[in-house]
Design a protein around this motif. Structure first.
Motif, short mmCIF file in Angstrom:
data_model
loop_
_atom_site.label_atom_id
_atom_site.label_comp_id
_atom_site.label_asym_id
_atom_site.label_seq_id
_atom_site.Cartn_x
_atom_site.Cartn_y
_atom_site.Cartn_z
N THR A 122 -20.05 47.17 24.59
CA THR A 122 -18.63 47.44 23.55
C THR A 122 -17.55 48.59 24.18
O THR A 122 -16.65 48.91 23.57
CB THR A 122 -19.45 48.45 22.28
OG1 THR A 122 -19.70 49.61 22.90
CG2 THR A 122 -20.28 47.45 21.47
N GLY A 123 -17.60 48.52 25.42
CA GLY A 123 -16.84 49.06 26.33
C GLY A 123 -15.60 48.39 26.78
O GLY A 123 -15.67 47.04 26.60
N PHE A 124 -14.86 48.59 27.72
CA PHE A 124 -13.57 47.97 28.17
C PHE A 124 -14.19 47.07 29.08
O PHE A 124 -14.10 45.87 28.94
CB PHE A 124 -12.71 48.66 28.81
CG PHE A 124 -11.37 48.02 29.52
CD1 PHE A 124 -10.72 47.07 28.76
CD2 PHE A 124 -10.83 48.61 30.48
CE1 PHE A 124 -9.65 46.49 29.20
CE2 PHE A 124 -9.76 47.94 31.18
CZ PHE A 124 -8.97 46.85 30.45
N ILE A 125 -14.81 47.14 30.19
CA ILE A 125 -15.48 46.27 31.07
C ILE A 125 -16.29 45.44 30.40
O ILE A 125 -16.43 44.11 30.51
CB ILE A 125 -15.73 46.83 32.47
CG1 ILE A 125 -14.66 47.49 33.13
CG2 ILE A 125 -16.54 45.96 33.42
CD1 ILE A 125 -15.03 48.36 34.62
N GLY A 126 -17.26 46.09 29.73
CA GLY A 126 -18.48 45.39 29.24
C GLY A 126 -18.27 44.49 28.16
O GLY A 126 -18.80 43.24 28.08
N GLY A 127 -17.19 44.60 27.50
CA GLY A 127 -16.63 43.64 26.42
C GLY A 127 -16.17 42.42 27.15
O GLY A 127 -16.56 41.28 26.54
N SER A 128 -15.42 42.63 28.36
CA SER A 128 -14.91 41.55 28.84
C SER A 128 -16.12 40.53 29.50
O SER A 128 -16.12 39.42 29.58
CB SER A 128 -13.92 41.79 29.88
OG SER A 128 -13.08 40.57 30.34
N VAL A 129 -17.08 41.45 30.10
CA VAL A 129 -18.19 40.67 30.69
C VAL A 129 -19.11 39.97 29.43
O VAL A 129 -19.47 38.77 29.59
CB VAL A 129 -19.29 41.59 31.12
CG1 VAL A 129 -20.53 41.05 31.42
CG2 VAL A 129 -18.73 42.16 32.62
N LEU A 130 -19.23 40.68 28.10
CA LEU A 130 -19.67 39.86 27.09
C LEU A 130 -18.97 38.56 26.83
O LEU A 130 -19.72 37.38 26.76
CB LEU A 130 -19.70 40.86 25.97
CG LEU A 130 -19.87 40.19 24.48
CD1 LEU A 130 -21.52 39.88 24.43
CD2 LEU A 130 -19.65 41.05 23.35
N VAL A 131 -17.91 38.71 26.89
CA VAL A 131 -16.89 37.26 26.48
C VAL A 131 -17.32 36.44 27.55
O VAL A 131 -17.41 35.06 27.28
CB VAL A 131 -15.47 37.66 26.31
CG1 VAL A 131 -14.49 36.37 26.04
CG2 VAL A 131 -15.39 38.39 25.01
N THR A 132 -17.46 36.68 28.76
CA THR A 132 -17.37 35.67 30.13
C THR A 132 -18.68 35.14 29.92
O THR A 132 -18.93 34.16 30.11
CB THR A 132 -17.37 36.42 31.39
OG1 THR A 132 -15.92 37.19 31.24
CG2 THR A 132 -17.55 35.59 32.64
N LEU A 133 -19.85 36.01 29.58
CA LEU A 133 -20.99 35.29 29.43
C LEU A 133 -21.05 34.50 28.31
O LEU A 133 -21.84 33.29 28.50
CB LEU A 133 -22.02 36.37 29.18
CG LEU A 133 -22.24 37.51 30.57
CD1 LEU A 133 -23.14 38.58 30.12
CD2 LEU A 133 -23.09 36.77 31.72
N VAL A 134 -20.52 34.68 27.47
CA VAL A 134 -20.64 33.58 25.90
C VAL A 134 -20.08 32.33 26.51
O VAL A 134 -20.36 31.40 26.16
CB VAL A 134 -20.07 34.44 24.97
CG1 VAL A 134 -19.82 33.34 23.68
CG2 VAL A 134 -20.97 35.54 24.19
#
Length: 418
Positions: free
Chosen positions: A36-48
């Protein structure tokens, strides 16, 4: 999906809304923290987008599984995932908790089955409170220790910070494990990151650890400042005033959050890696302060007076001018924050990224090439509002002045090394 330099191309925009499956042999269950953070949110999108949704489990704070899922979906949307794709995230993708949590037996079993972990969770704060920072390191070690003896775990990627190197390095900071000598720090946060790295290596030698250190992460190459205006509002202040306590020729090493996320994903799923420490950075391609200001002039279709370097004691006037009379009460706080960023800019660091370039062909889009998107997505938002968002803790509505006064106040002399 993992093409690097694609500035605003149709193909890259399509990659935000299309599932692009990637070969990820050996990835059975991937645990992500900090989603739910800045970097982690973008990692989440990349993984999906990489087709790993069914193998993804995110550790998310929440009052319940439903609440944690809602926070996870909101982060995904904020980071560029369309709503209809975010709805595909379910409670099967969630473990409720945080790094120091006592998990249920069922969730412990889910964590124990992880083949890969990306730890993006961090207390990225200006706090000077020693207990707060000690707990951050302790919780990181506690979480990582769950995996130290795992036969299933193939890789534990820990996201640190390039500035964990401290203030006594050469102009080009190498990609290497830190030694045990003491070094100065501009912020307690970077010292705690260094401590976490050291202790992960020394106390958990069986952990298949890979440390990844992003430099300053600013903006998104397509979404600009919509996911977060973190740090970018500082450039807005400098651009407006044409003054800052750093030389115009000094370089500032920055990467976009989406380039950072793709690098983290590739370093996680790549079957073998040559090293256990990497920088995610612009490296030798880092822009100078002059180049940044010129690019902002072009993006905003403006031209201003020439830039002049000022003294740290002039930063209060810079802050007051940027915020105006209506927000003058925040000027002293802004002065202190500007002092930290100015001290970083004065270091003139670039973070060597040759390992990452060789490992995954990393070639990040230069900040000056996507800066126009940051300007476009910021021009209707006041600097103070962006500043408030930057300091807001996810999931809370605490006023900025309260948070800064209680948690994030900096010493009066922001150049004093901690």
């Amino acid at each position: 999906m993992f093409a690097w330099q694609t500035p605003l191309s149709t193909a890259w925009q399509d990659s935000l809304i299309r599932s692009s499956h990637t070969q990820a042999p050996g990835v059975d269950t991937l645990v992500l923290t900090g989603a739910t953070g800045f970097i982690g949110g973008s990692v989440l999108v990349t993984l999906v987008n990489a087709g790993l949704l069914d193998r993804l489990v995110c550790v998310v704070r929440g009052a319940s599984a439903a609440h944690a899922l809602a926070r996870l979906r909101a982060s995904a949307v904020r980071s560029g995932l369309p709503h209809y794709r975010a709805e595909r995230l379910t409670t099967a993708n969630v473990i409720v908790g945080e790094l120091g949590t006592e998990f249920s037996r069922a969730d412990e079993a889910r964590l124990a089955g992880a083949s890969h972990v990306i730890n993006c969770a961090a207390l990225a704060s200006f706090s000077t409170h020693p207990r707060l920072l000690e707990s951050s390191v302790r919780d990181t070690l506690r979480f990582a220790s769950r995996f130290a003896g795992s036969k299933q775990l193939q890789r534990f990627v820990h996201v640190s910070a390039a500035m964990a190197c401290g203030t006594r390095c050469g102009a080009v900071v190498p990609e290497a494990a830190f030694g045990h000598g003491e070094t100065g720090h501009l912020m307690p946060h970077t010292r705690s990151q260094r401590d976490a790295e050291r202790r992960l290596r020394t106390e958990l030698p069986r952990l298949p650890l890979v440390v990844v250190r992003p430099s300053a992460v600013v903006g998104h190459t397509v979404l600009g400042t919509l996911p977060s205006a973190r740090i970018f509002w500082v450039f807005r202040v400098v651009h407006a005033s044409r003054r800052f306590a750093a030389r115009a020729a000094n370089r500032i090493d920055m990467v976009s959050v989406d380039d950072c996320a793709r690098a983290l994903t590739l370093l996680t799923v790549k079957p073998t890696l040559a090293y256990d420490t990497y920088h995610v950075s612009a490296g030798c391609d880092s822009p100078t302060l002059t180049q940044i200001l010129n690019a902002m002039d072009e993006a905003a279709d403006t031209s201003g007076r020439r830039y002049s370097m000022c003294s740290p004691r002039d930063l209060y006037a810079v802050a007051h001018e940027a915020l105006g009379e209506d927000a003058a009460s925040h000027a002293r706080l802004l002065e202190r924050v500007l002092g930290v960023y100015a001290a970083f800019a004065q270091l003139d660091y670039v973070f060597d990224n040759r390992r990452l370039r060789e490992e995954i062909g990393f070639d990040p889009l230069p900040f000056t090439d996507y800066l126009n998107e940051c300007v476009r997505t910021s021009y209707r938002t006041g600097i103070l509002k962006q500043m408030k968002r930057d300091f807001a803790r996810p999931g809370t509505e605490r006023p900025m002045a309260e948070r800064l006064s209680k948690e994030t106040c900096l010493p009066e002399n922001t150049y004093r090394l901690i």
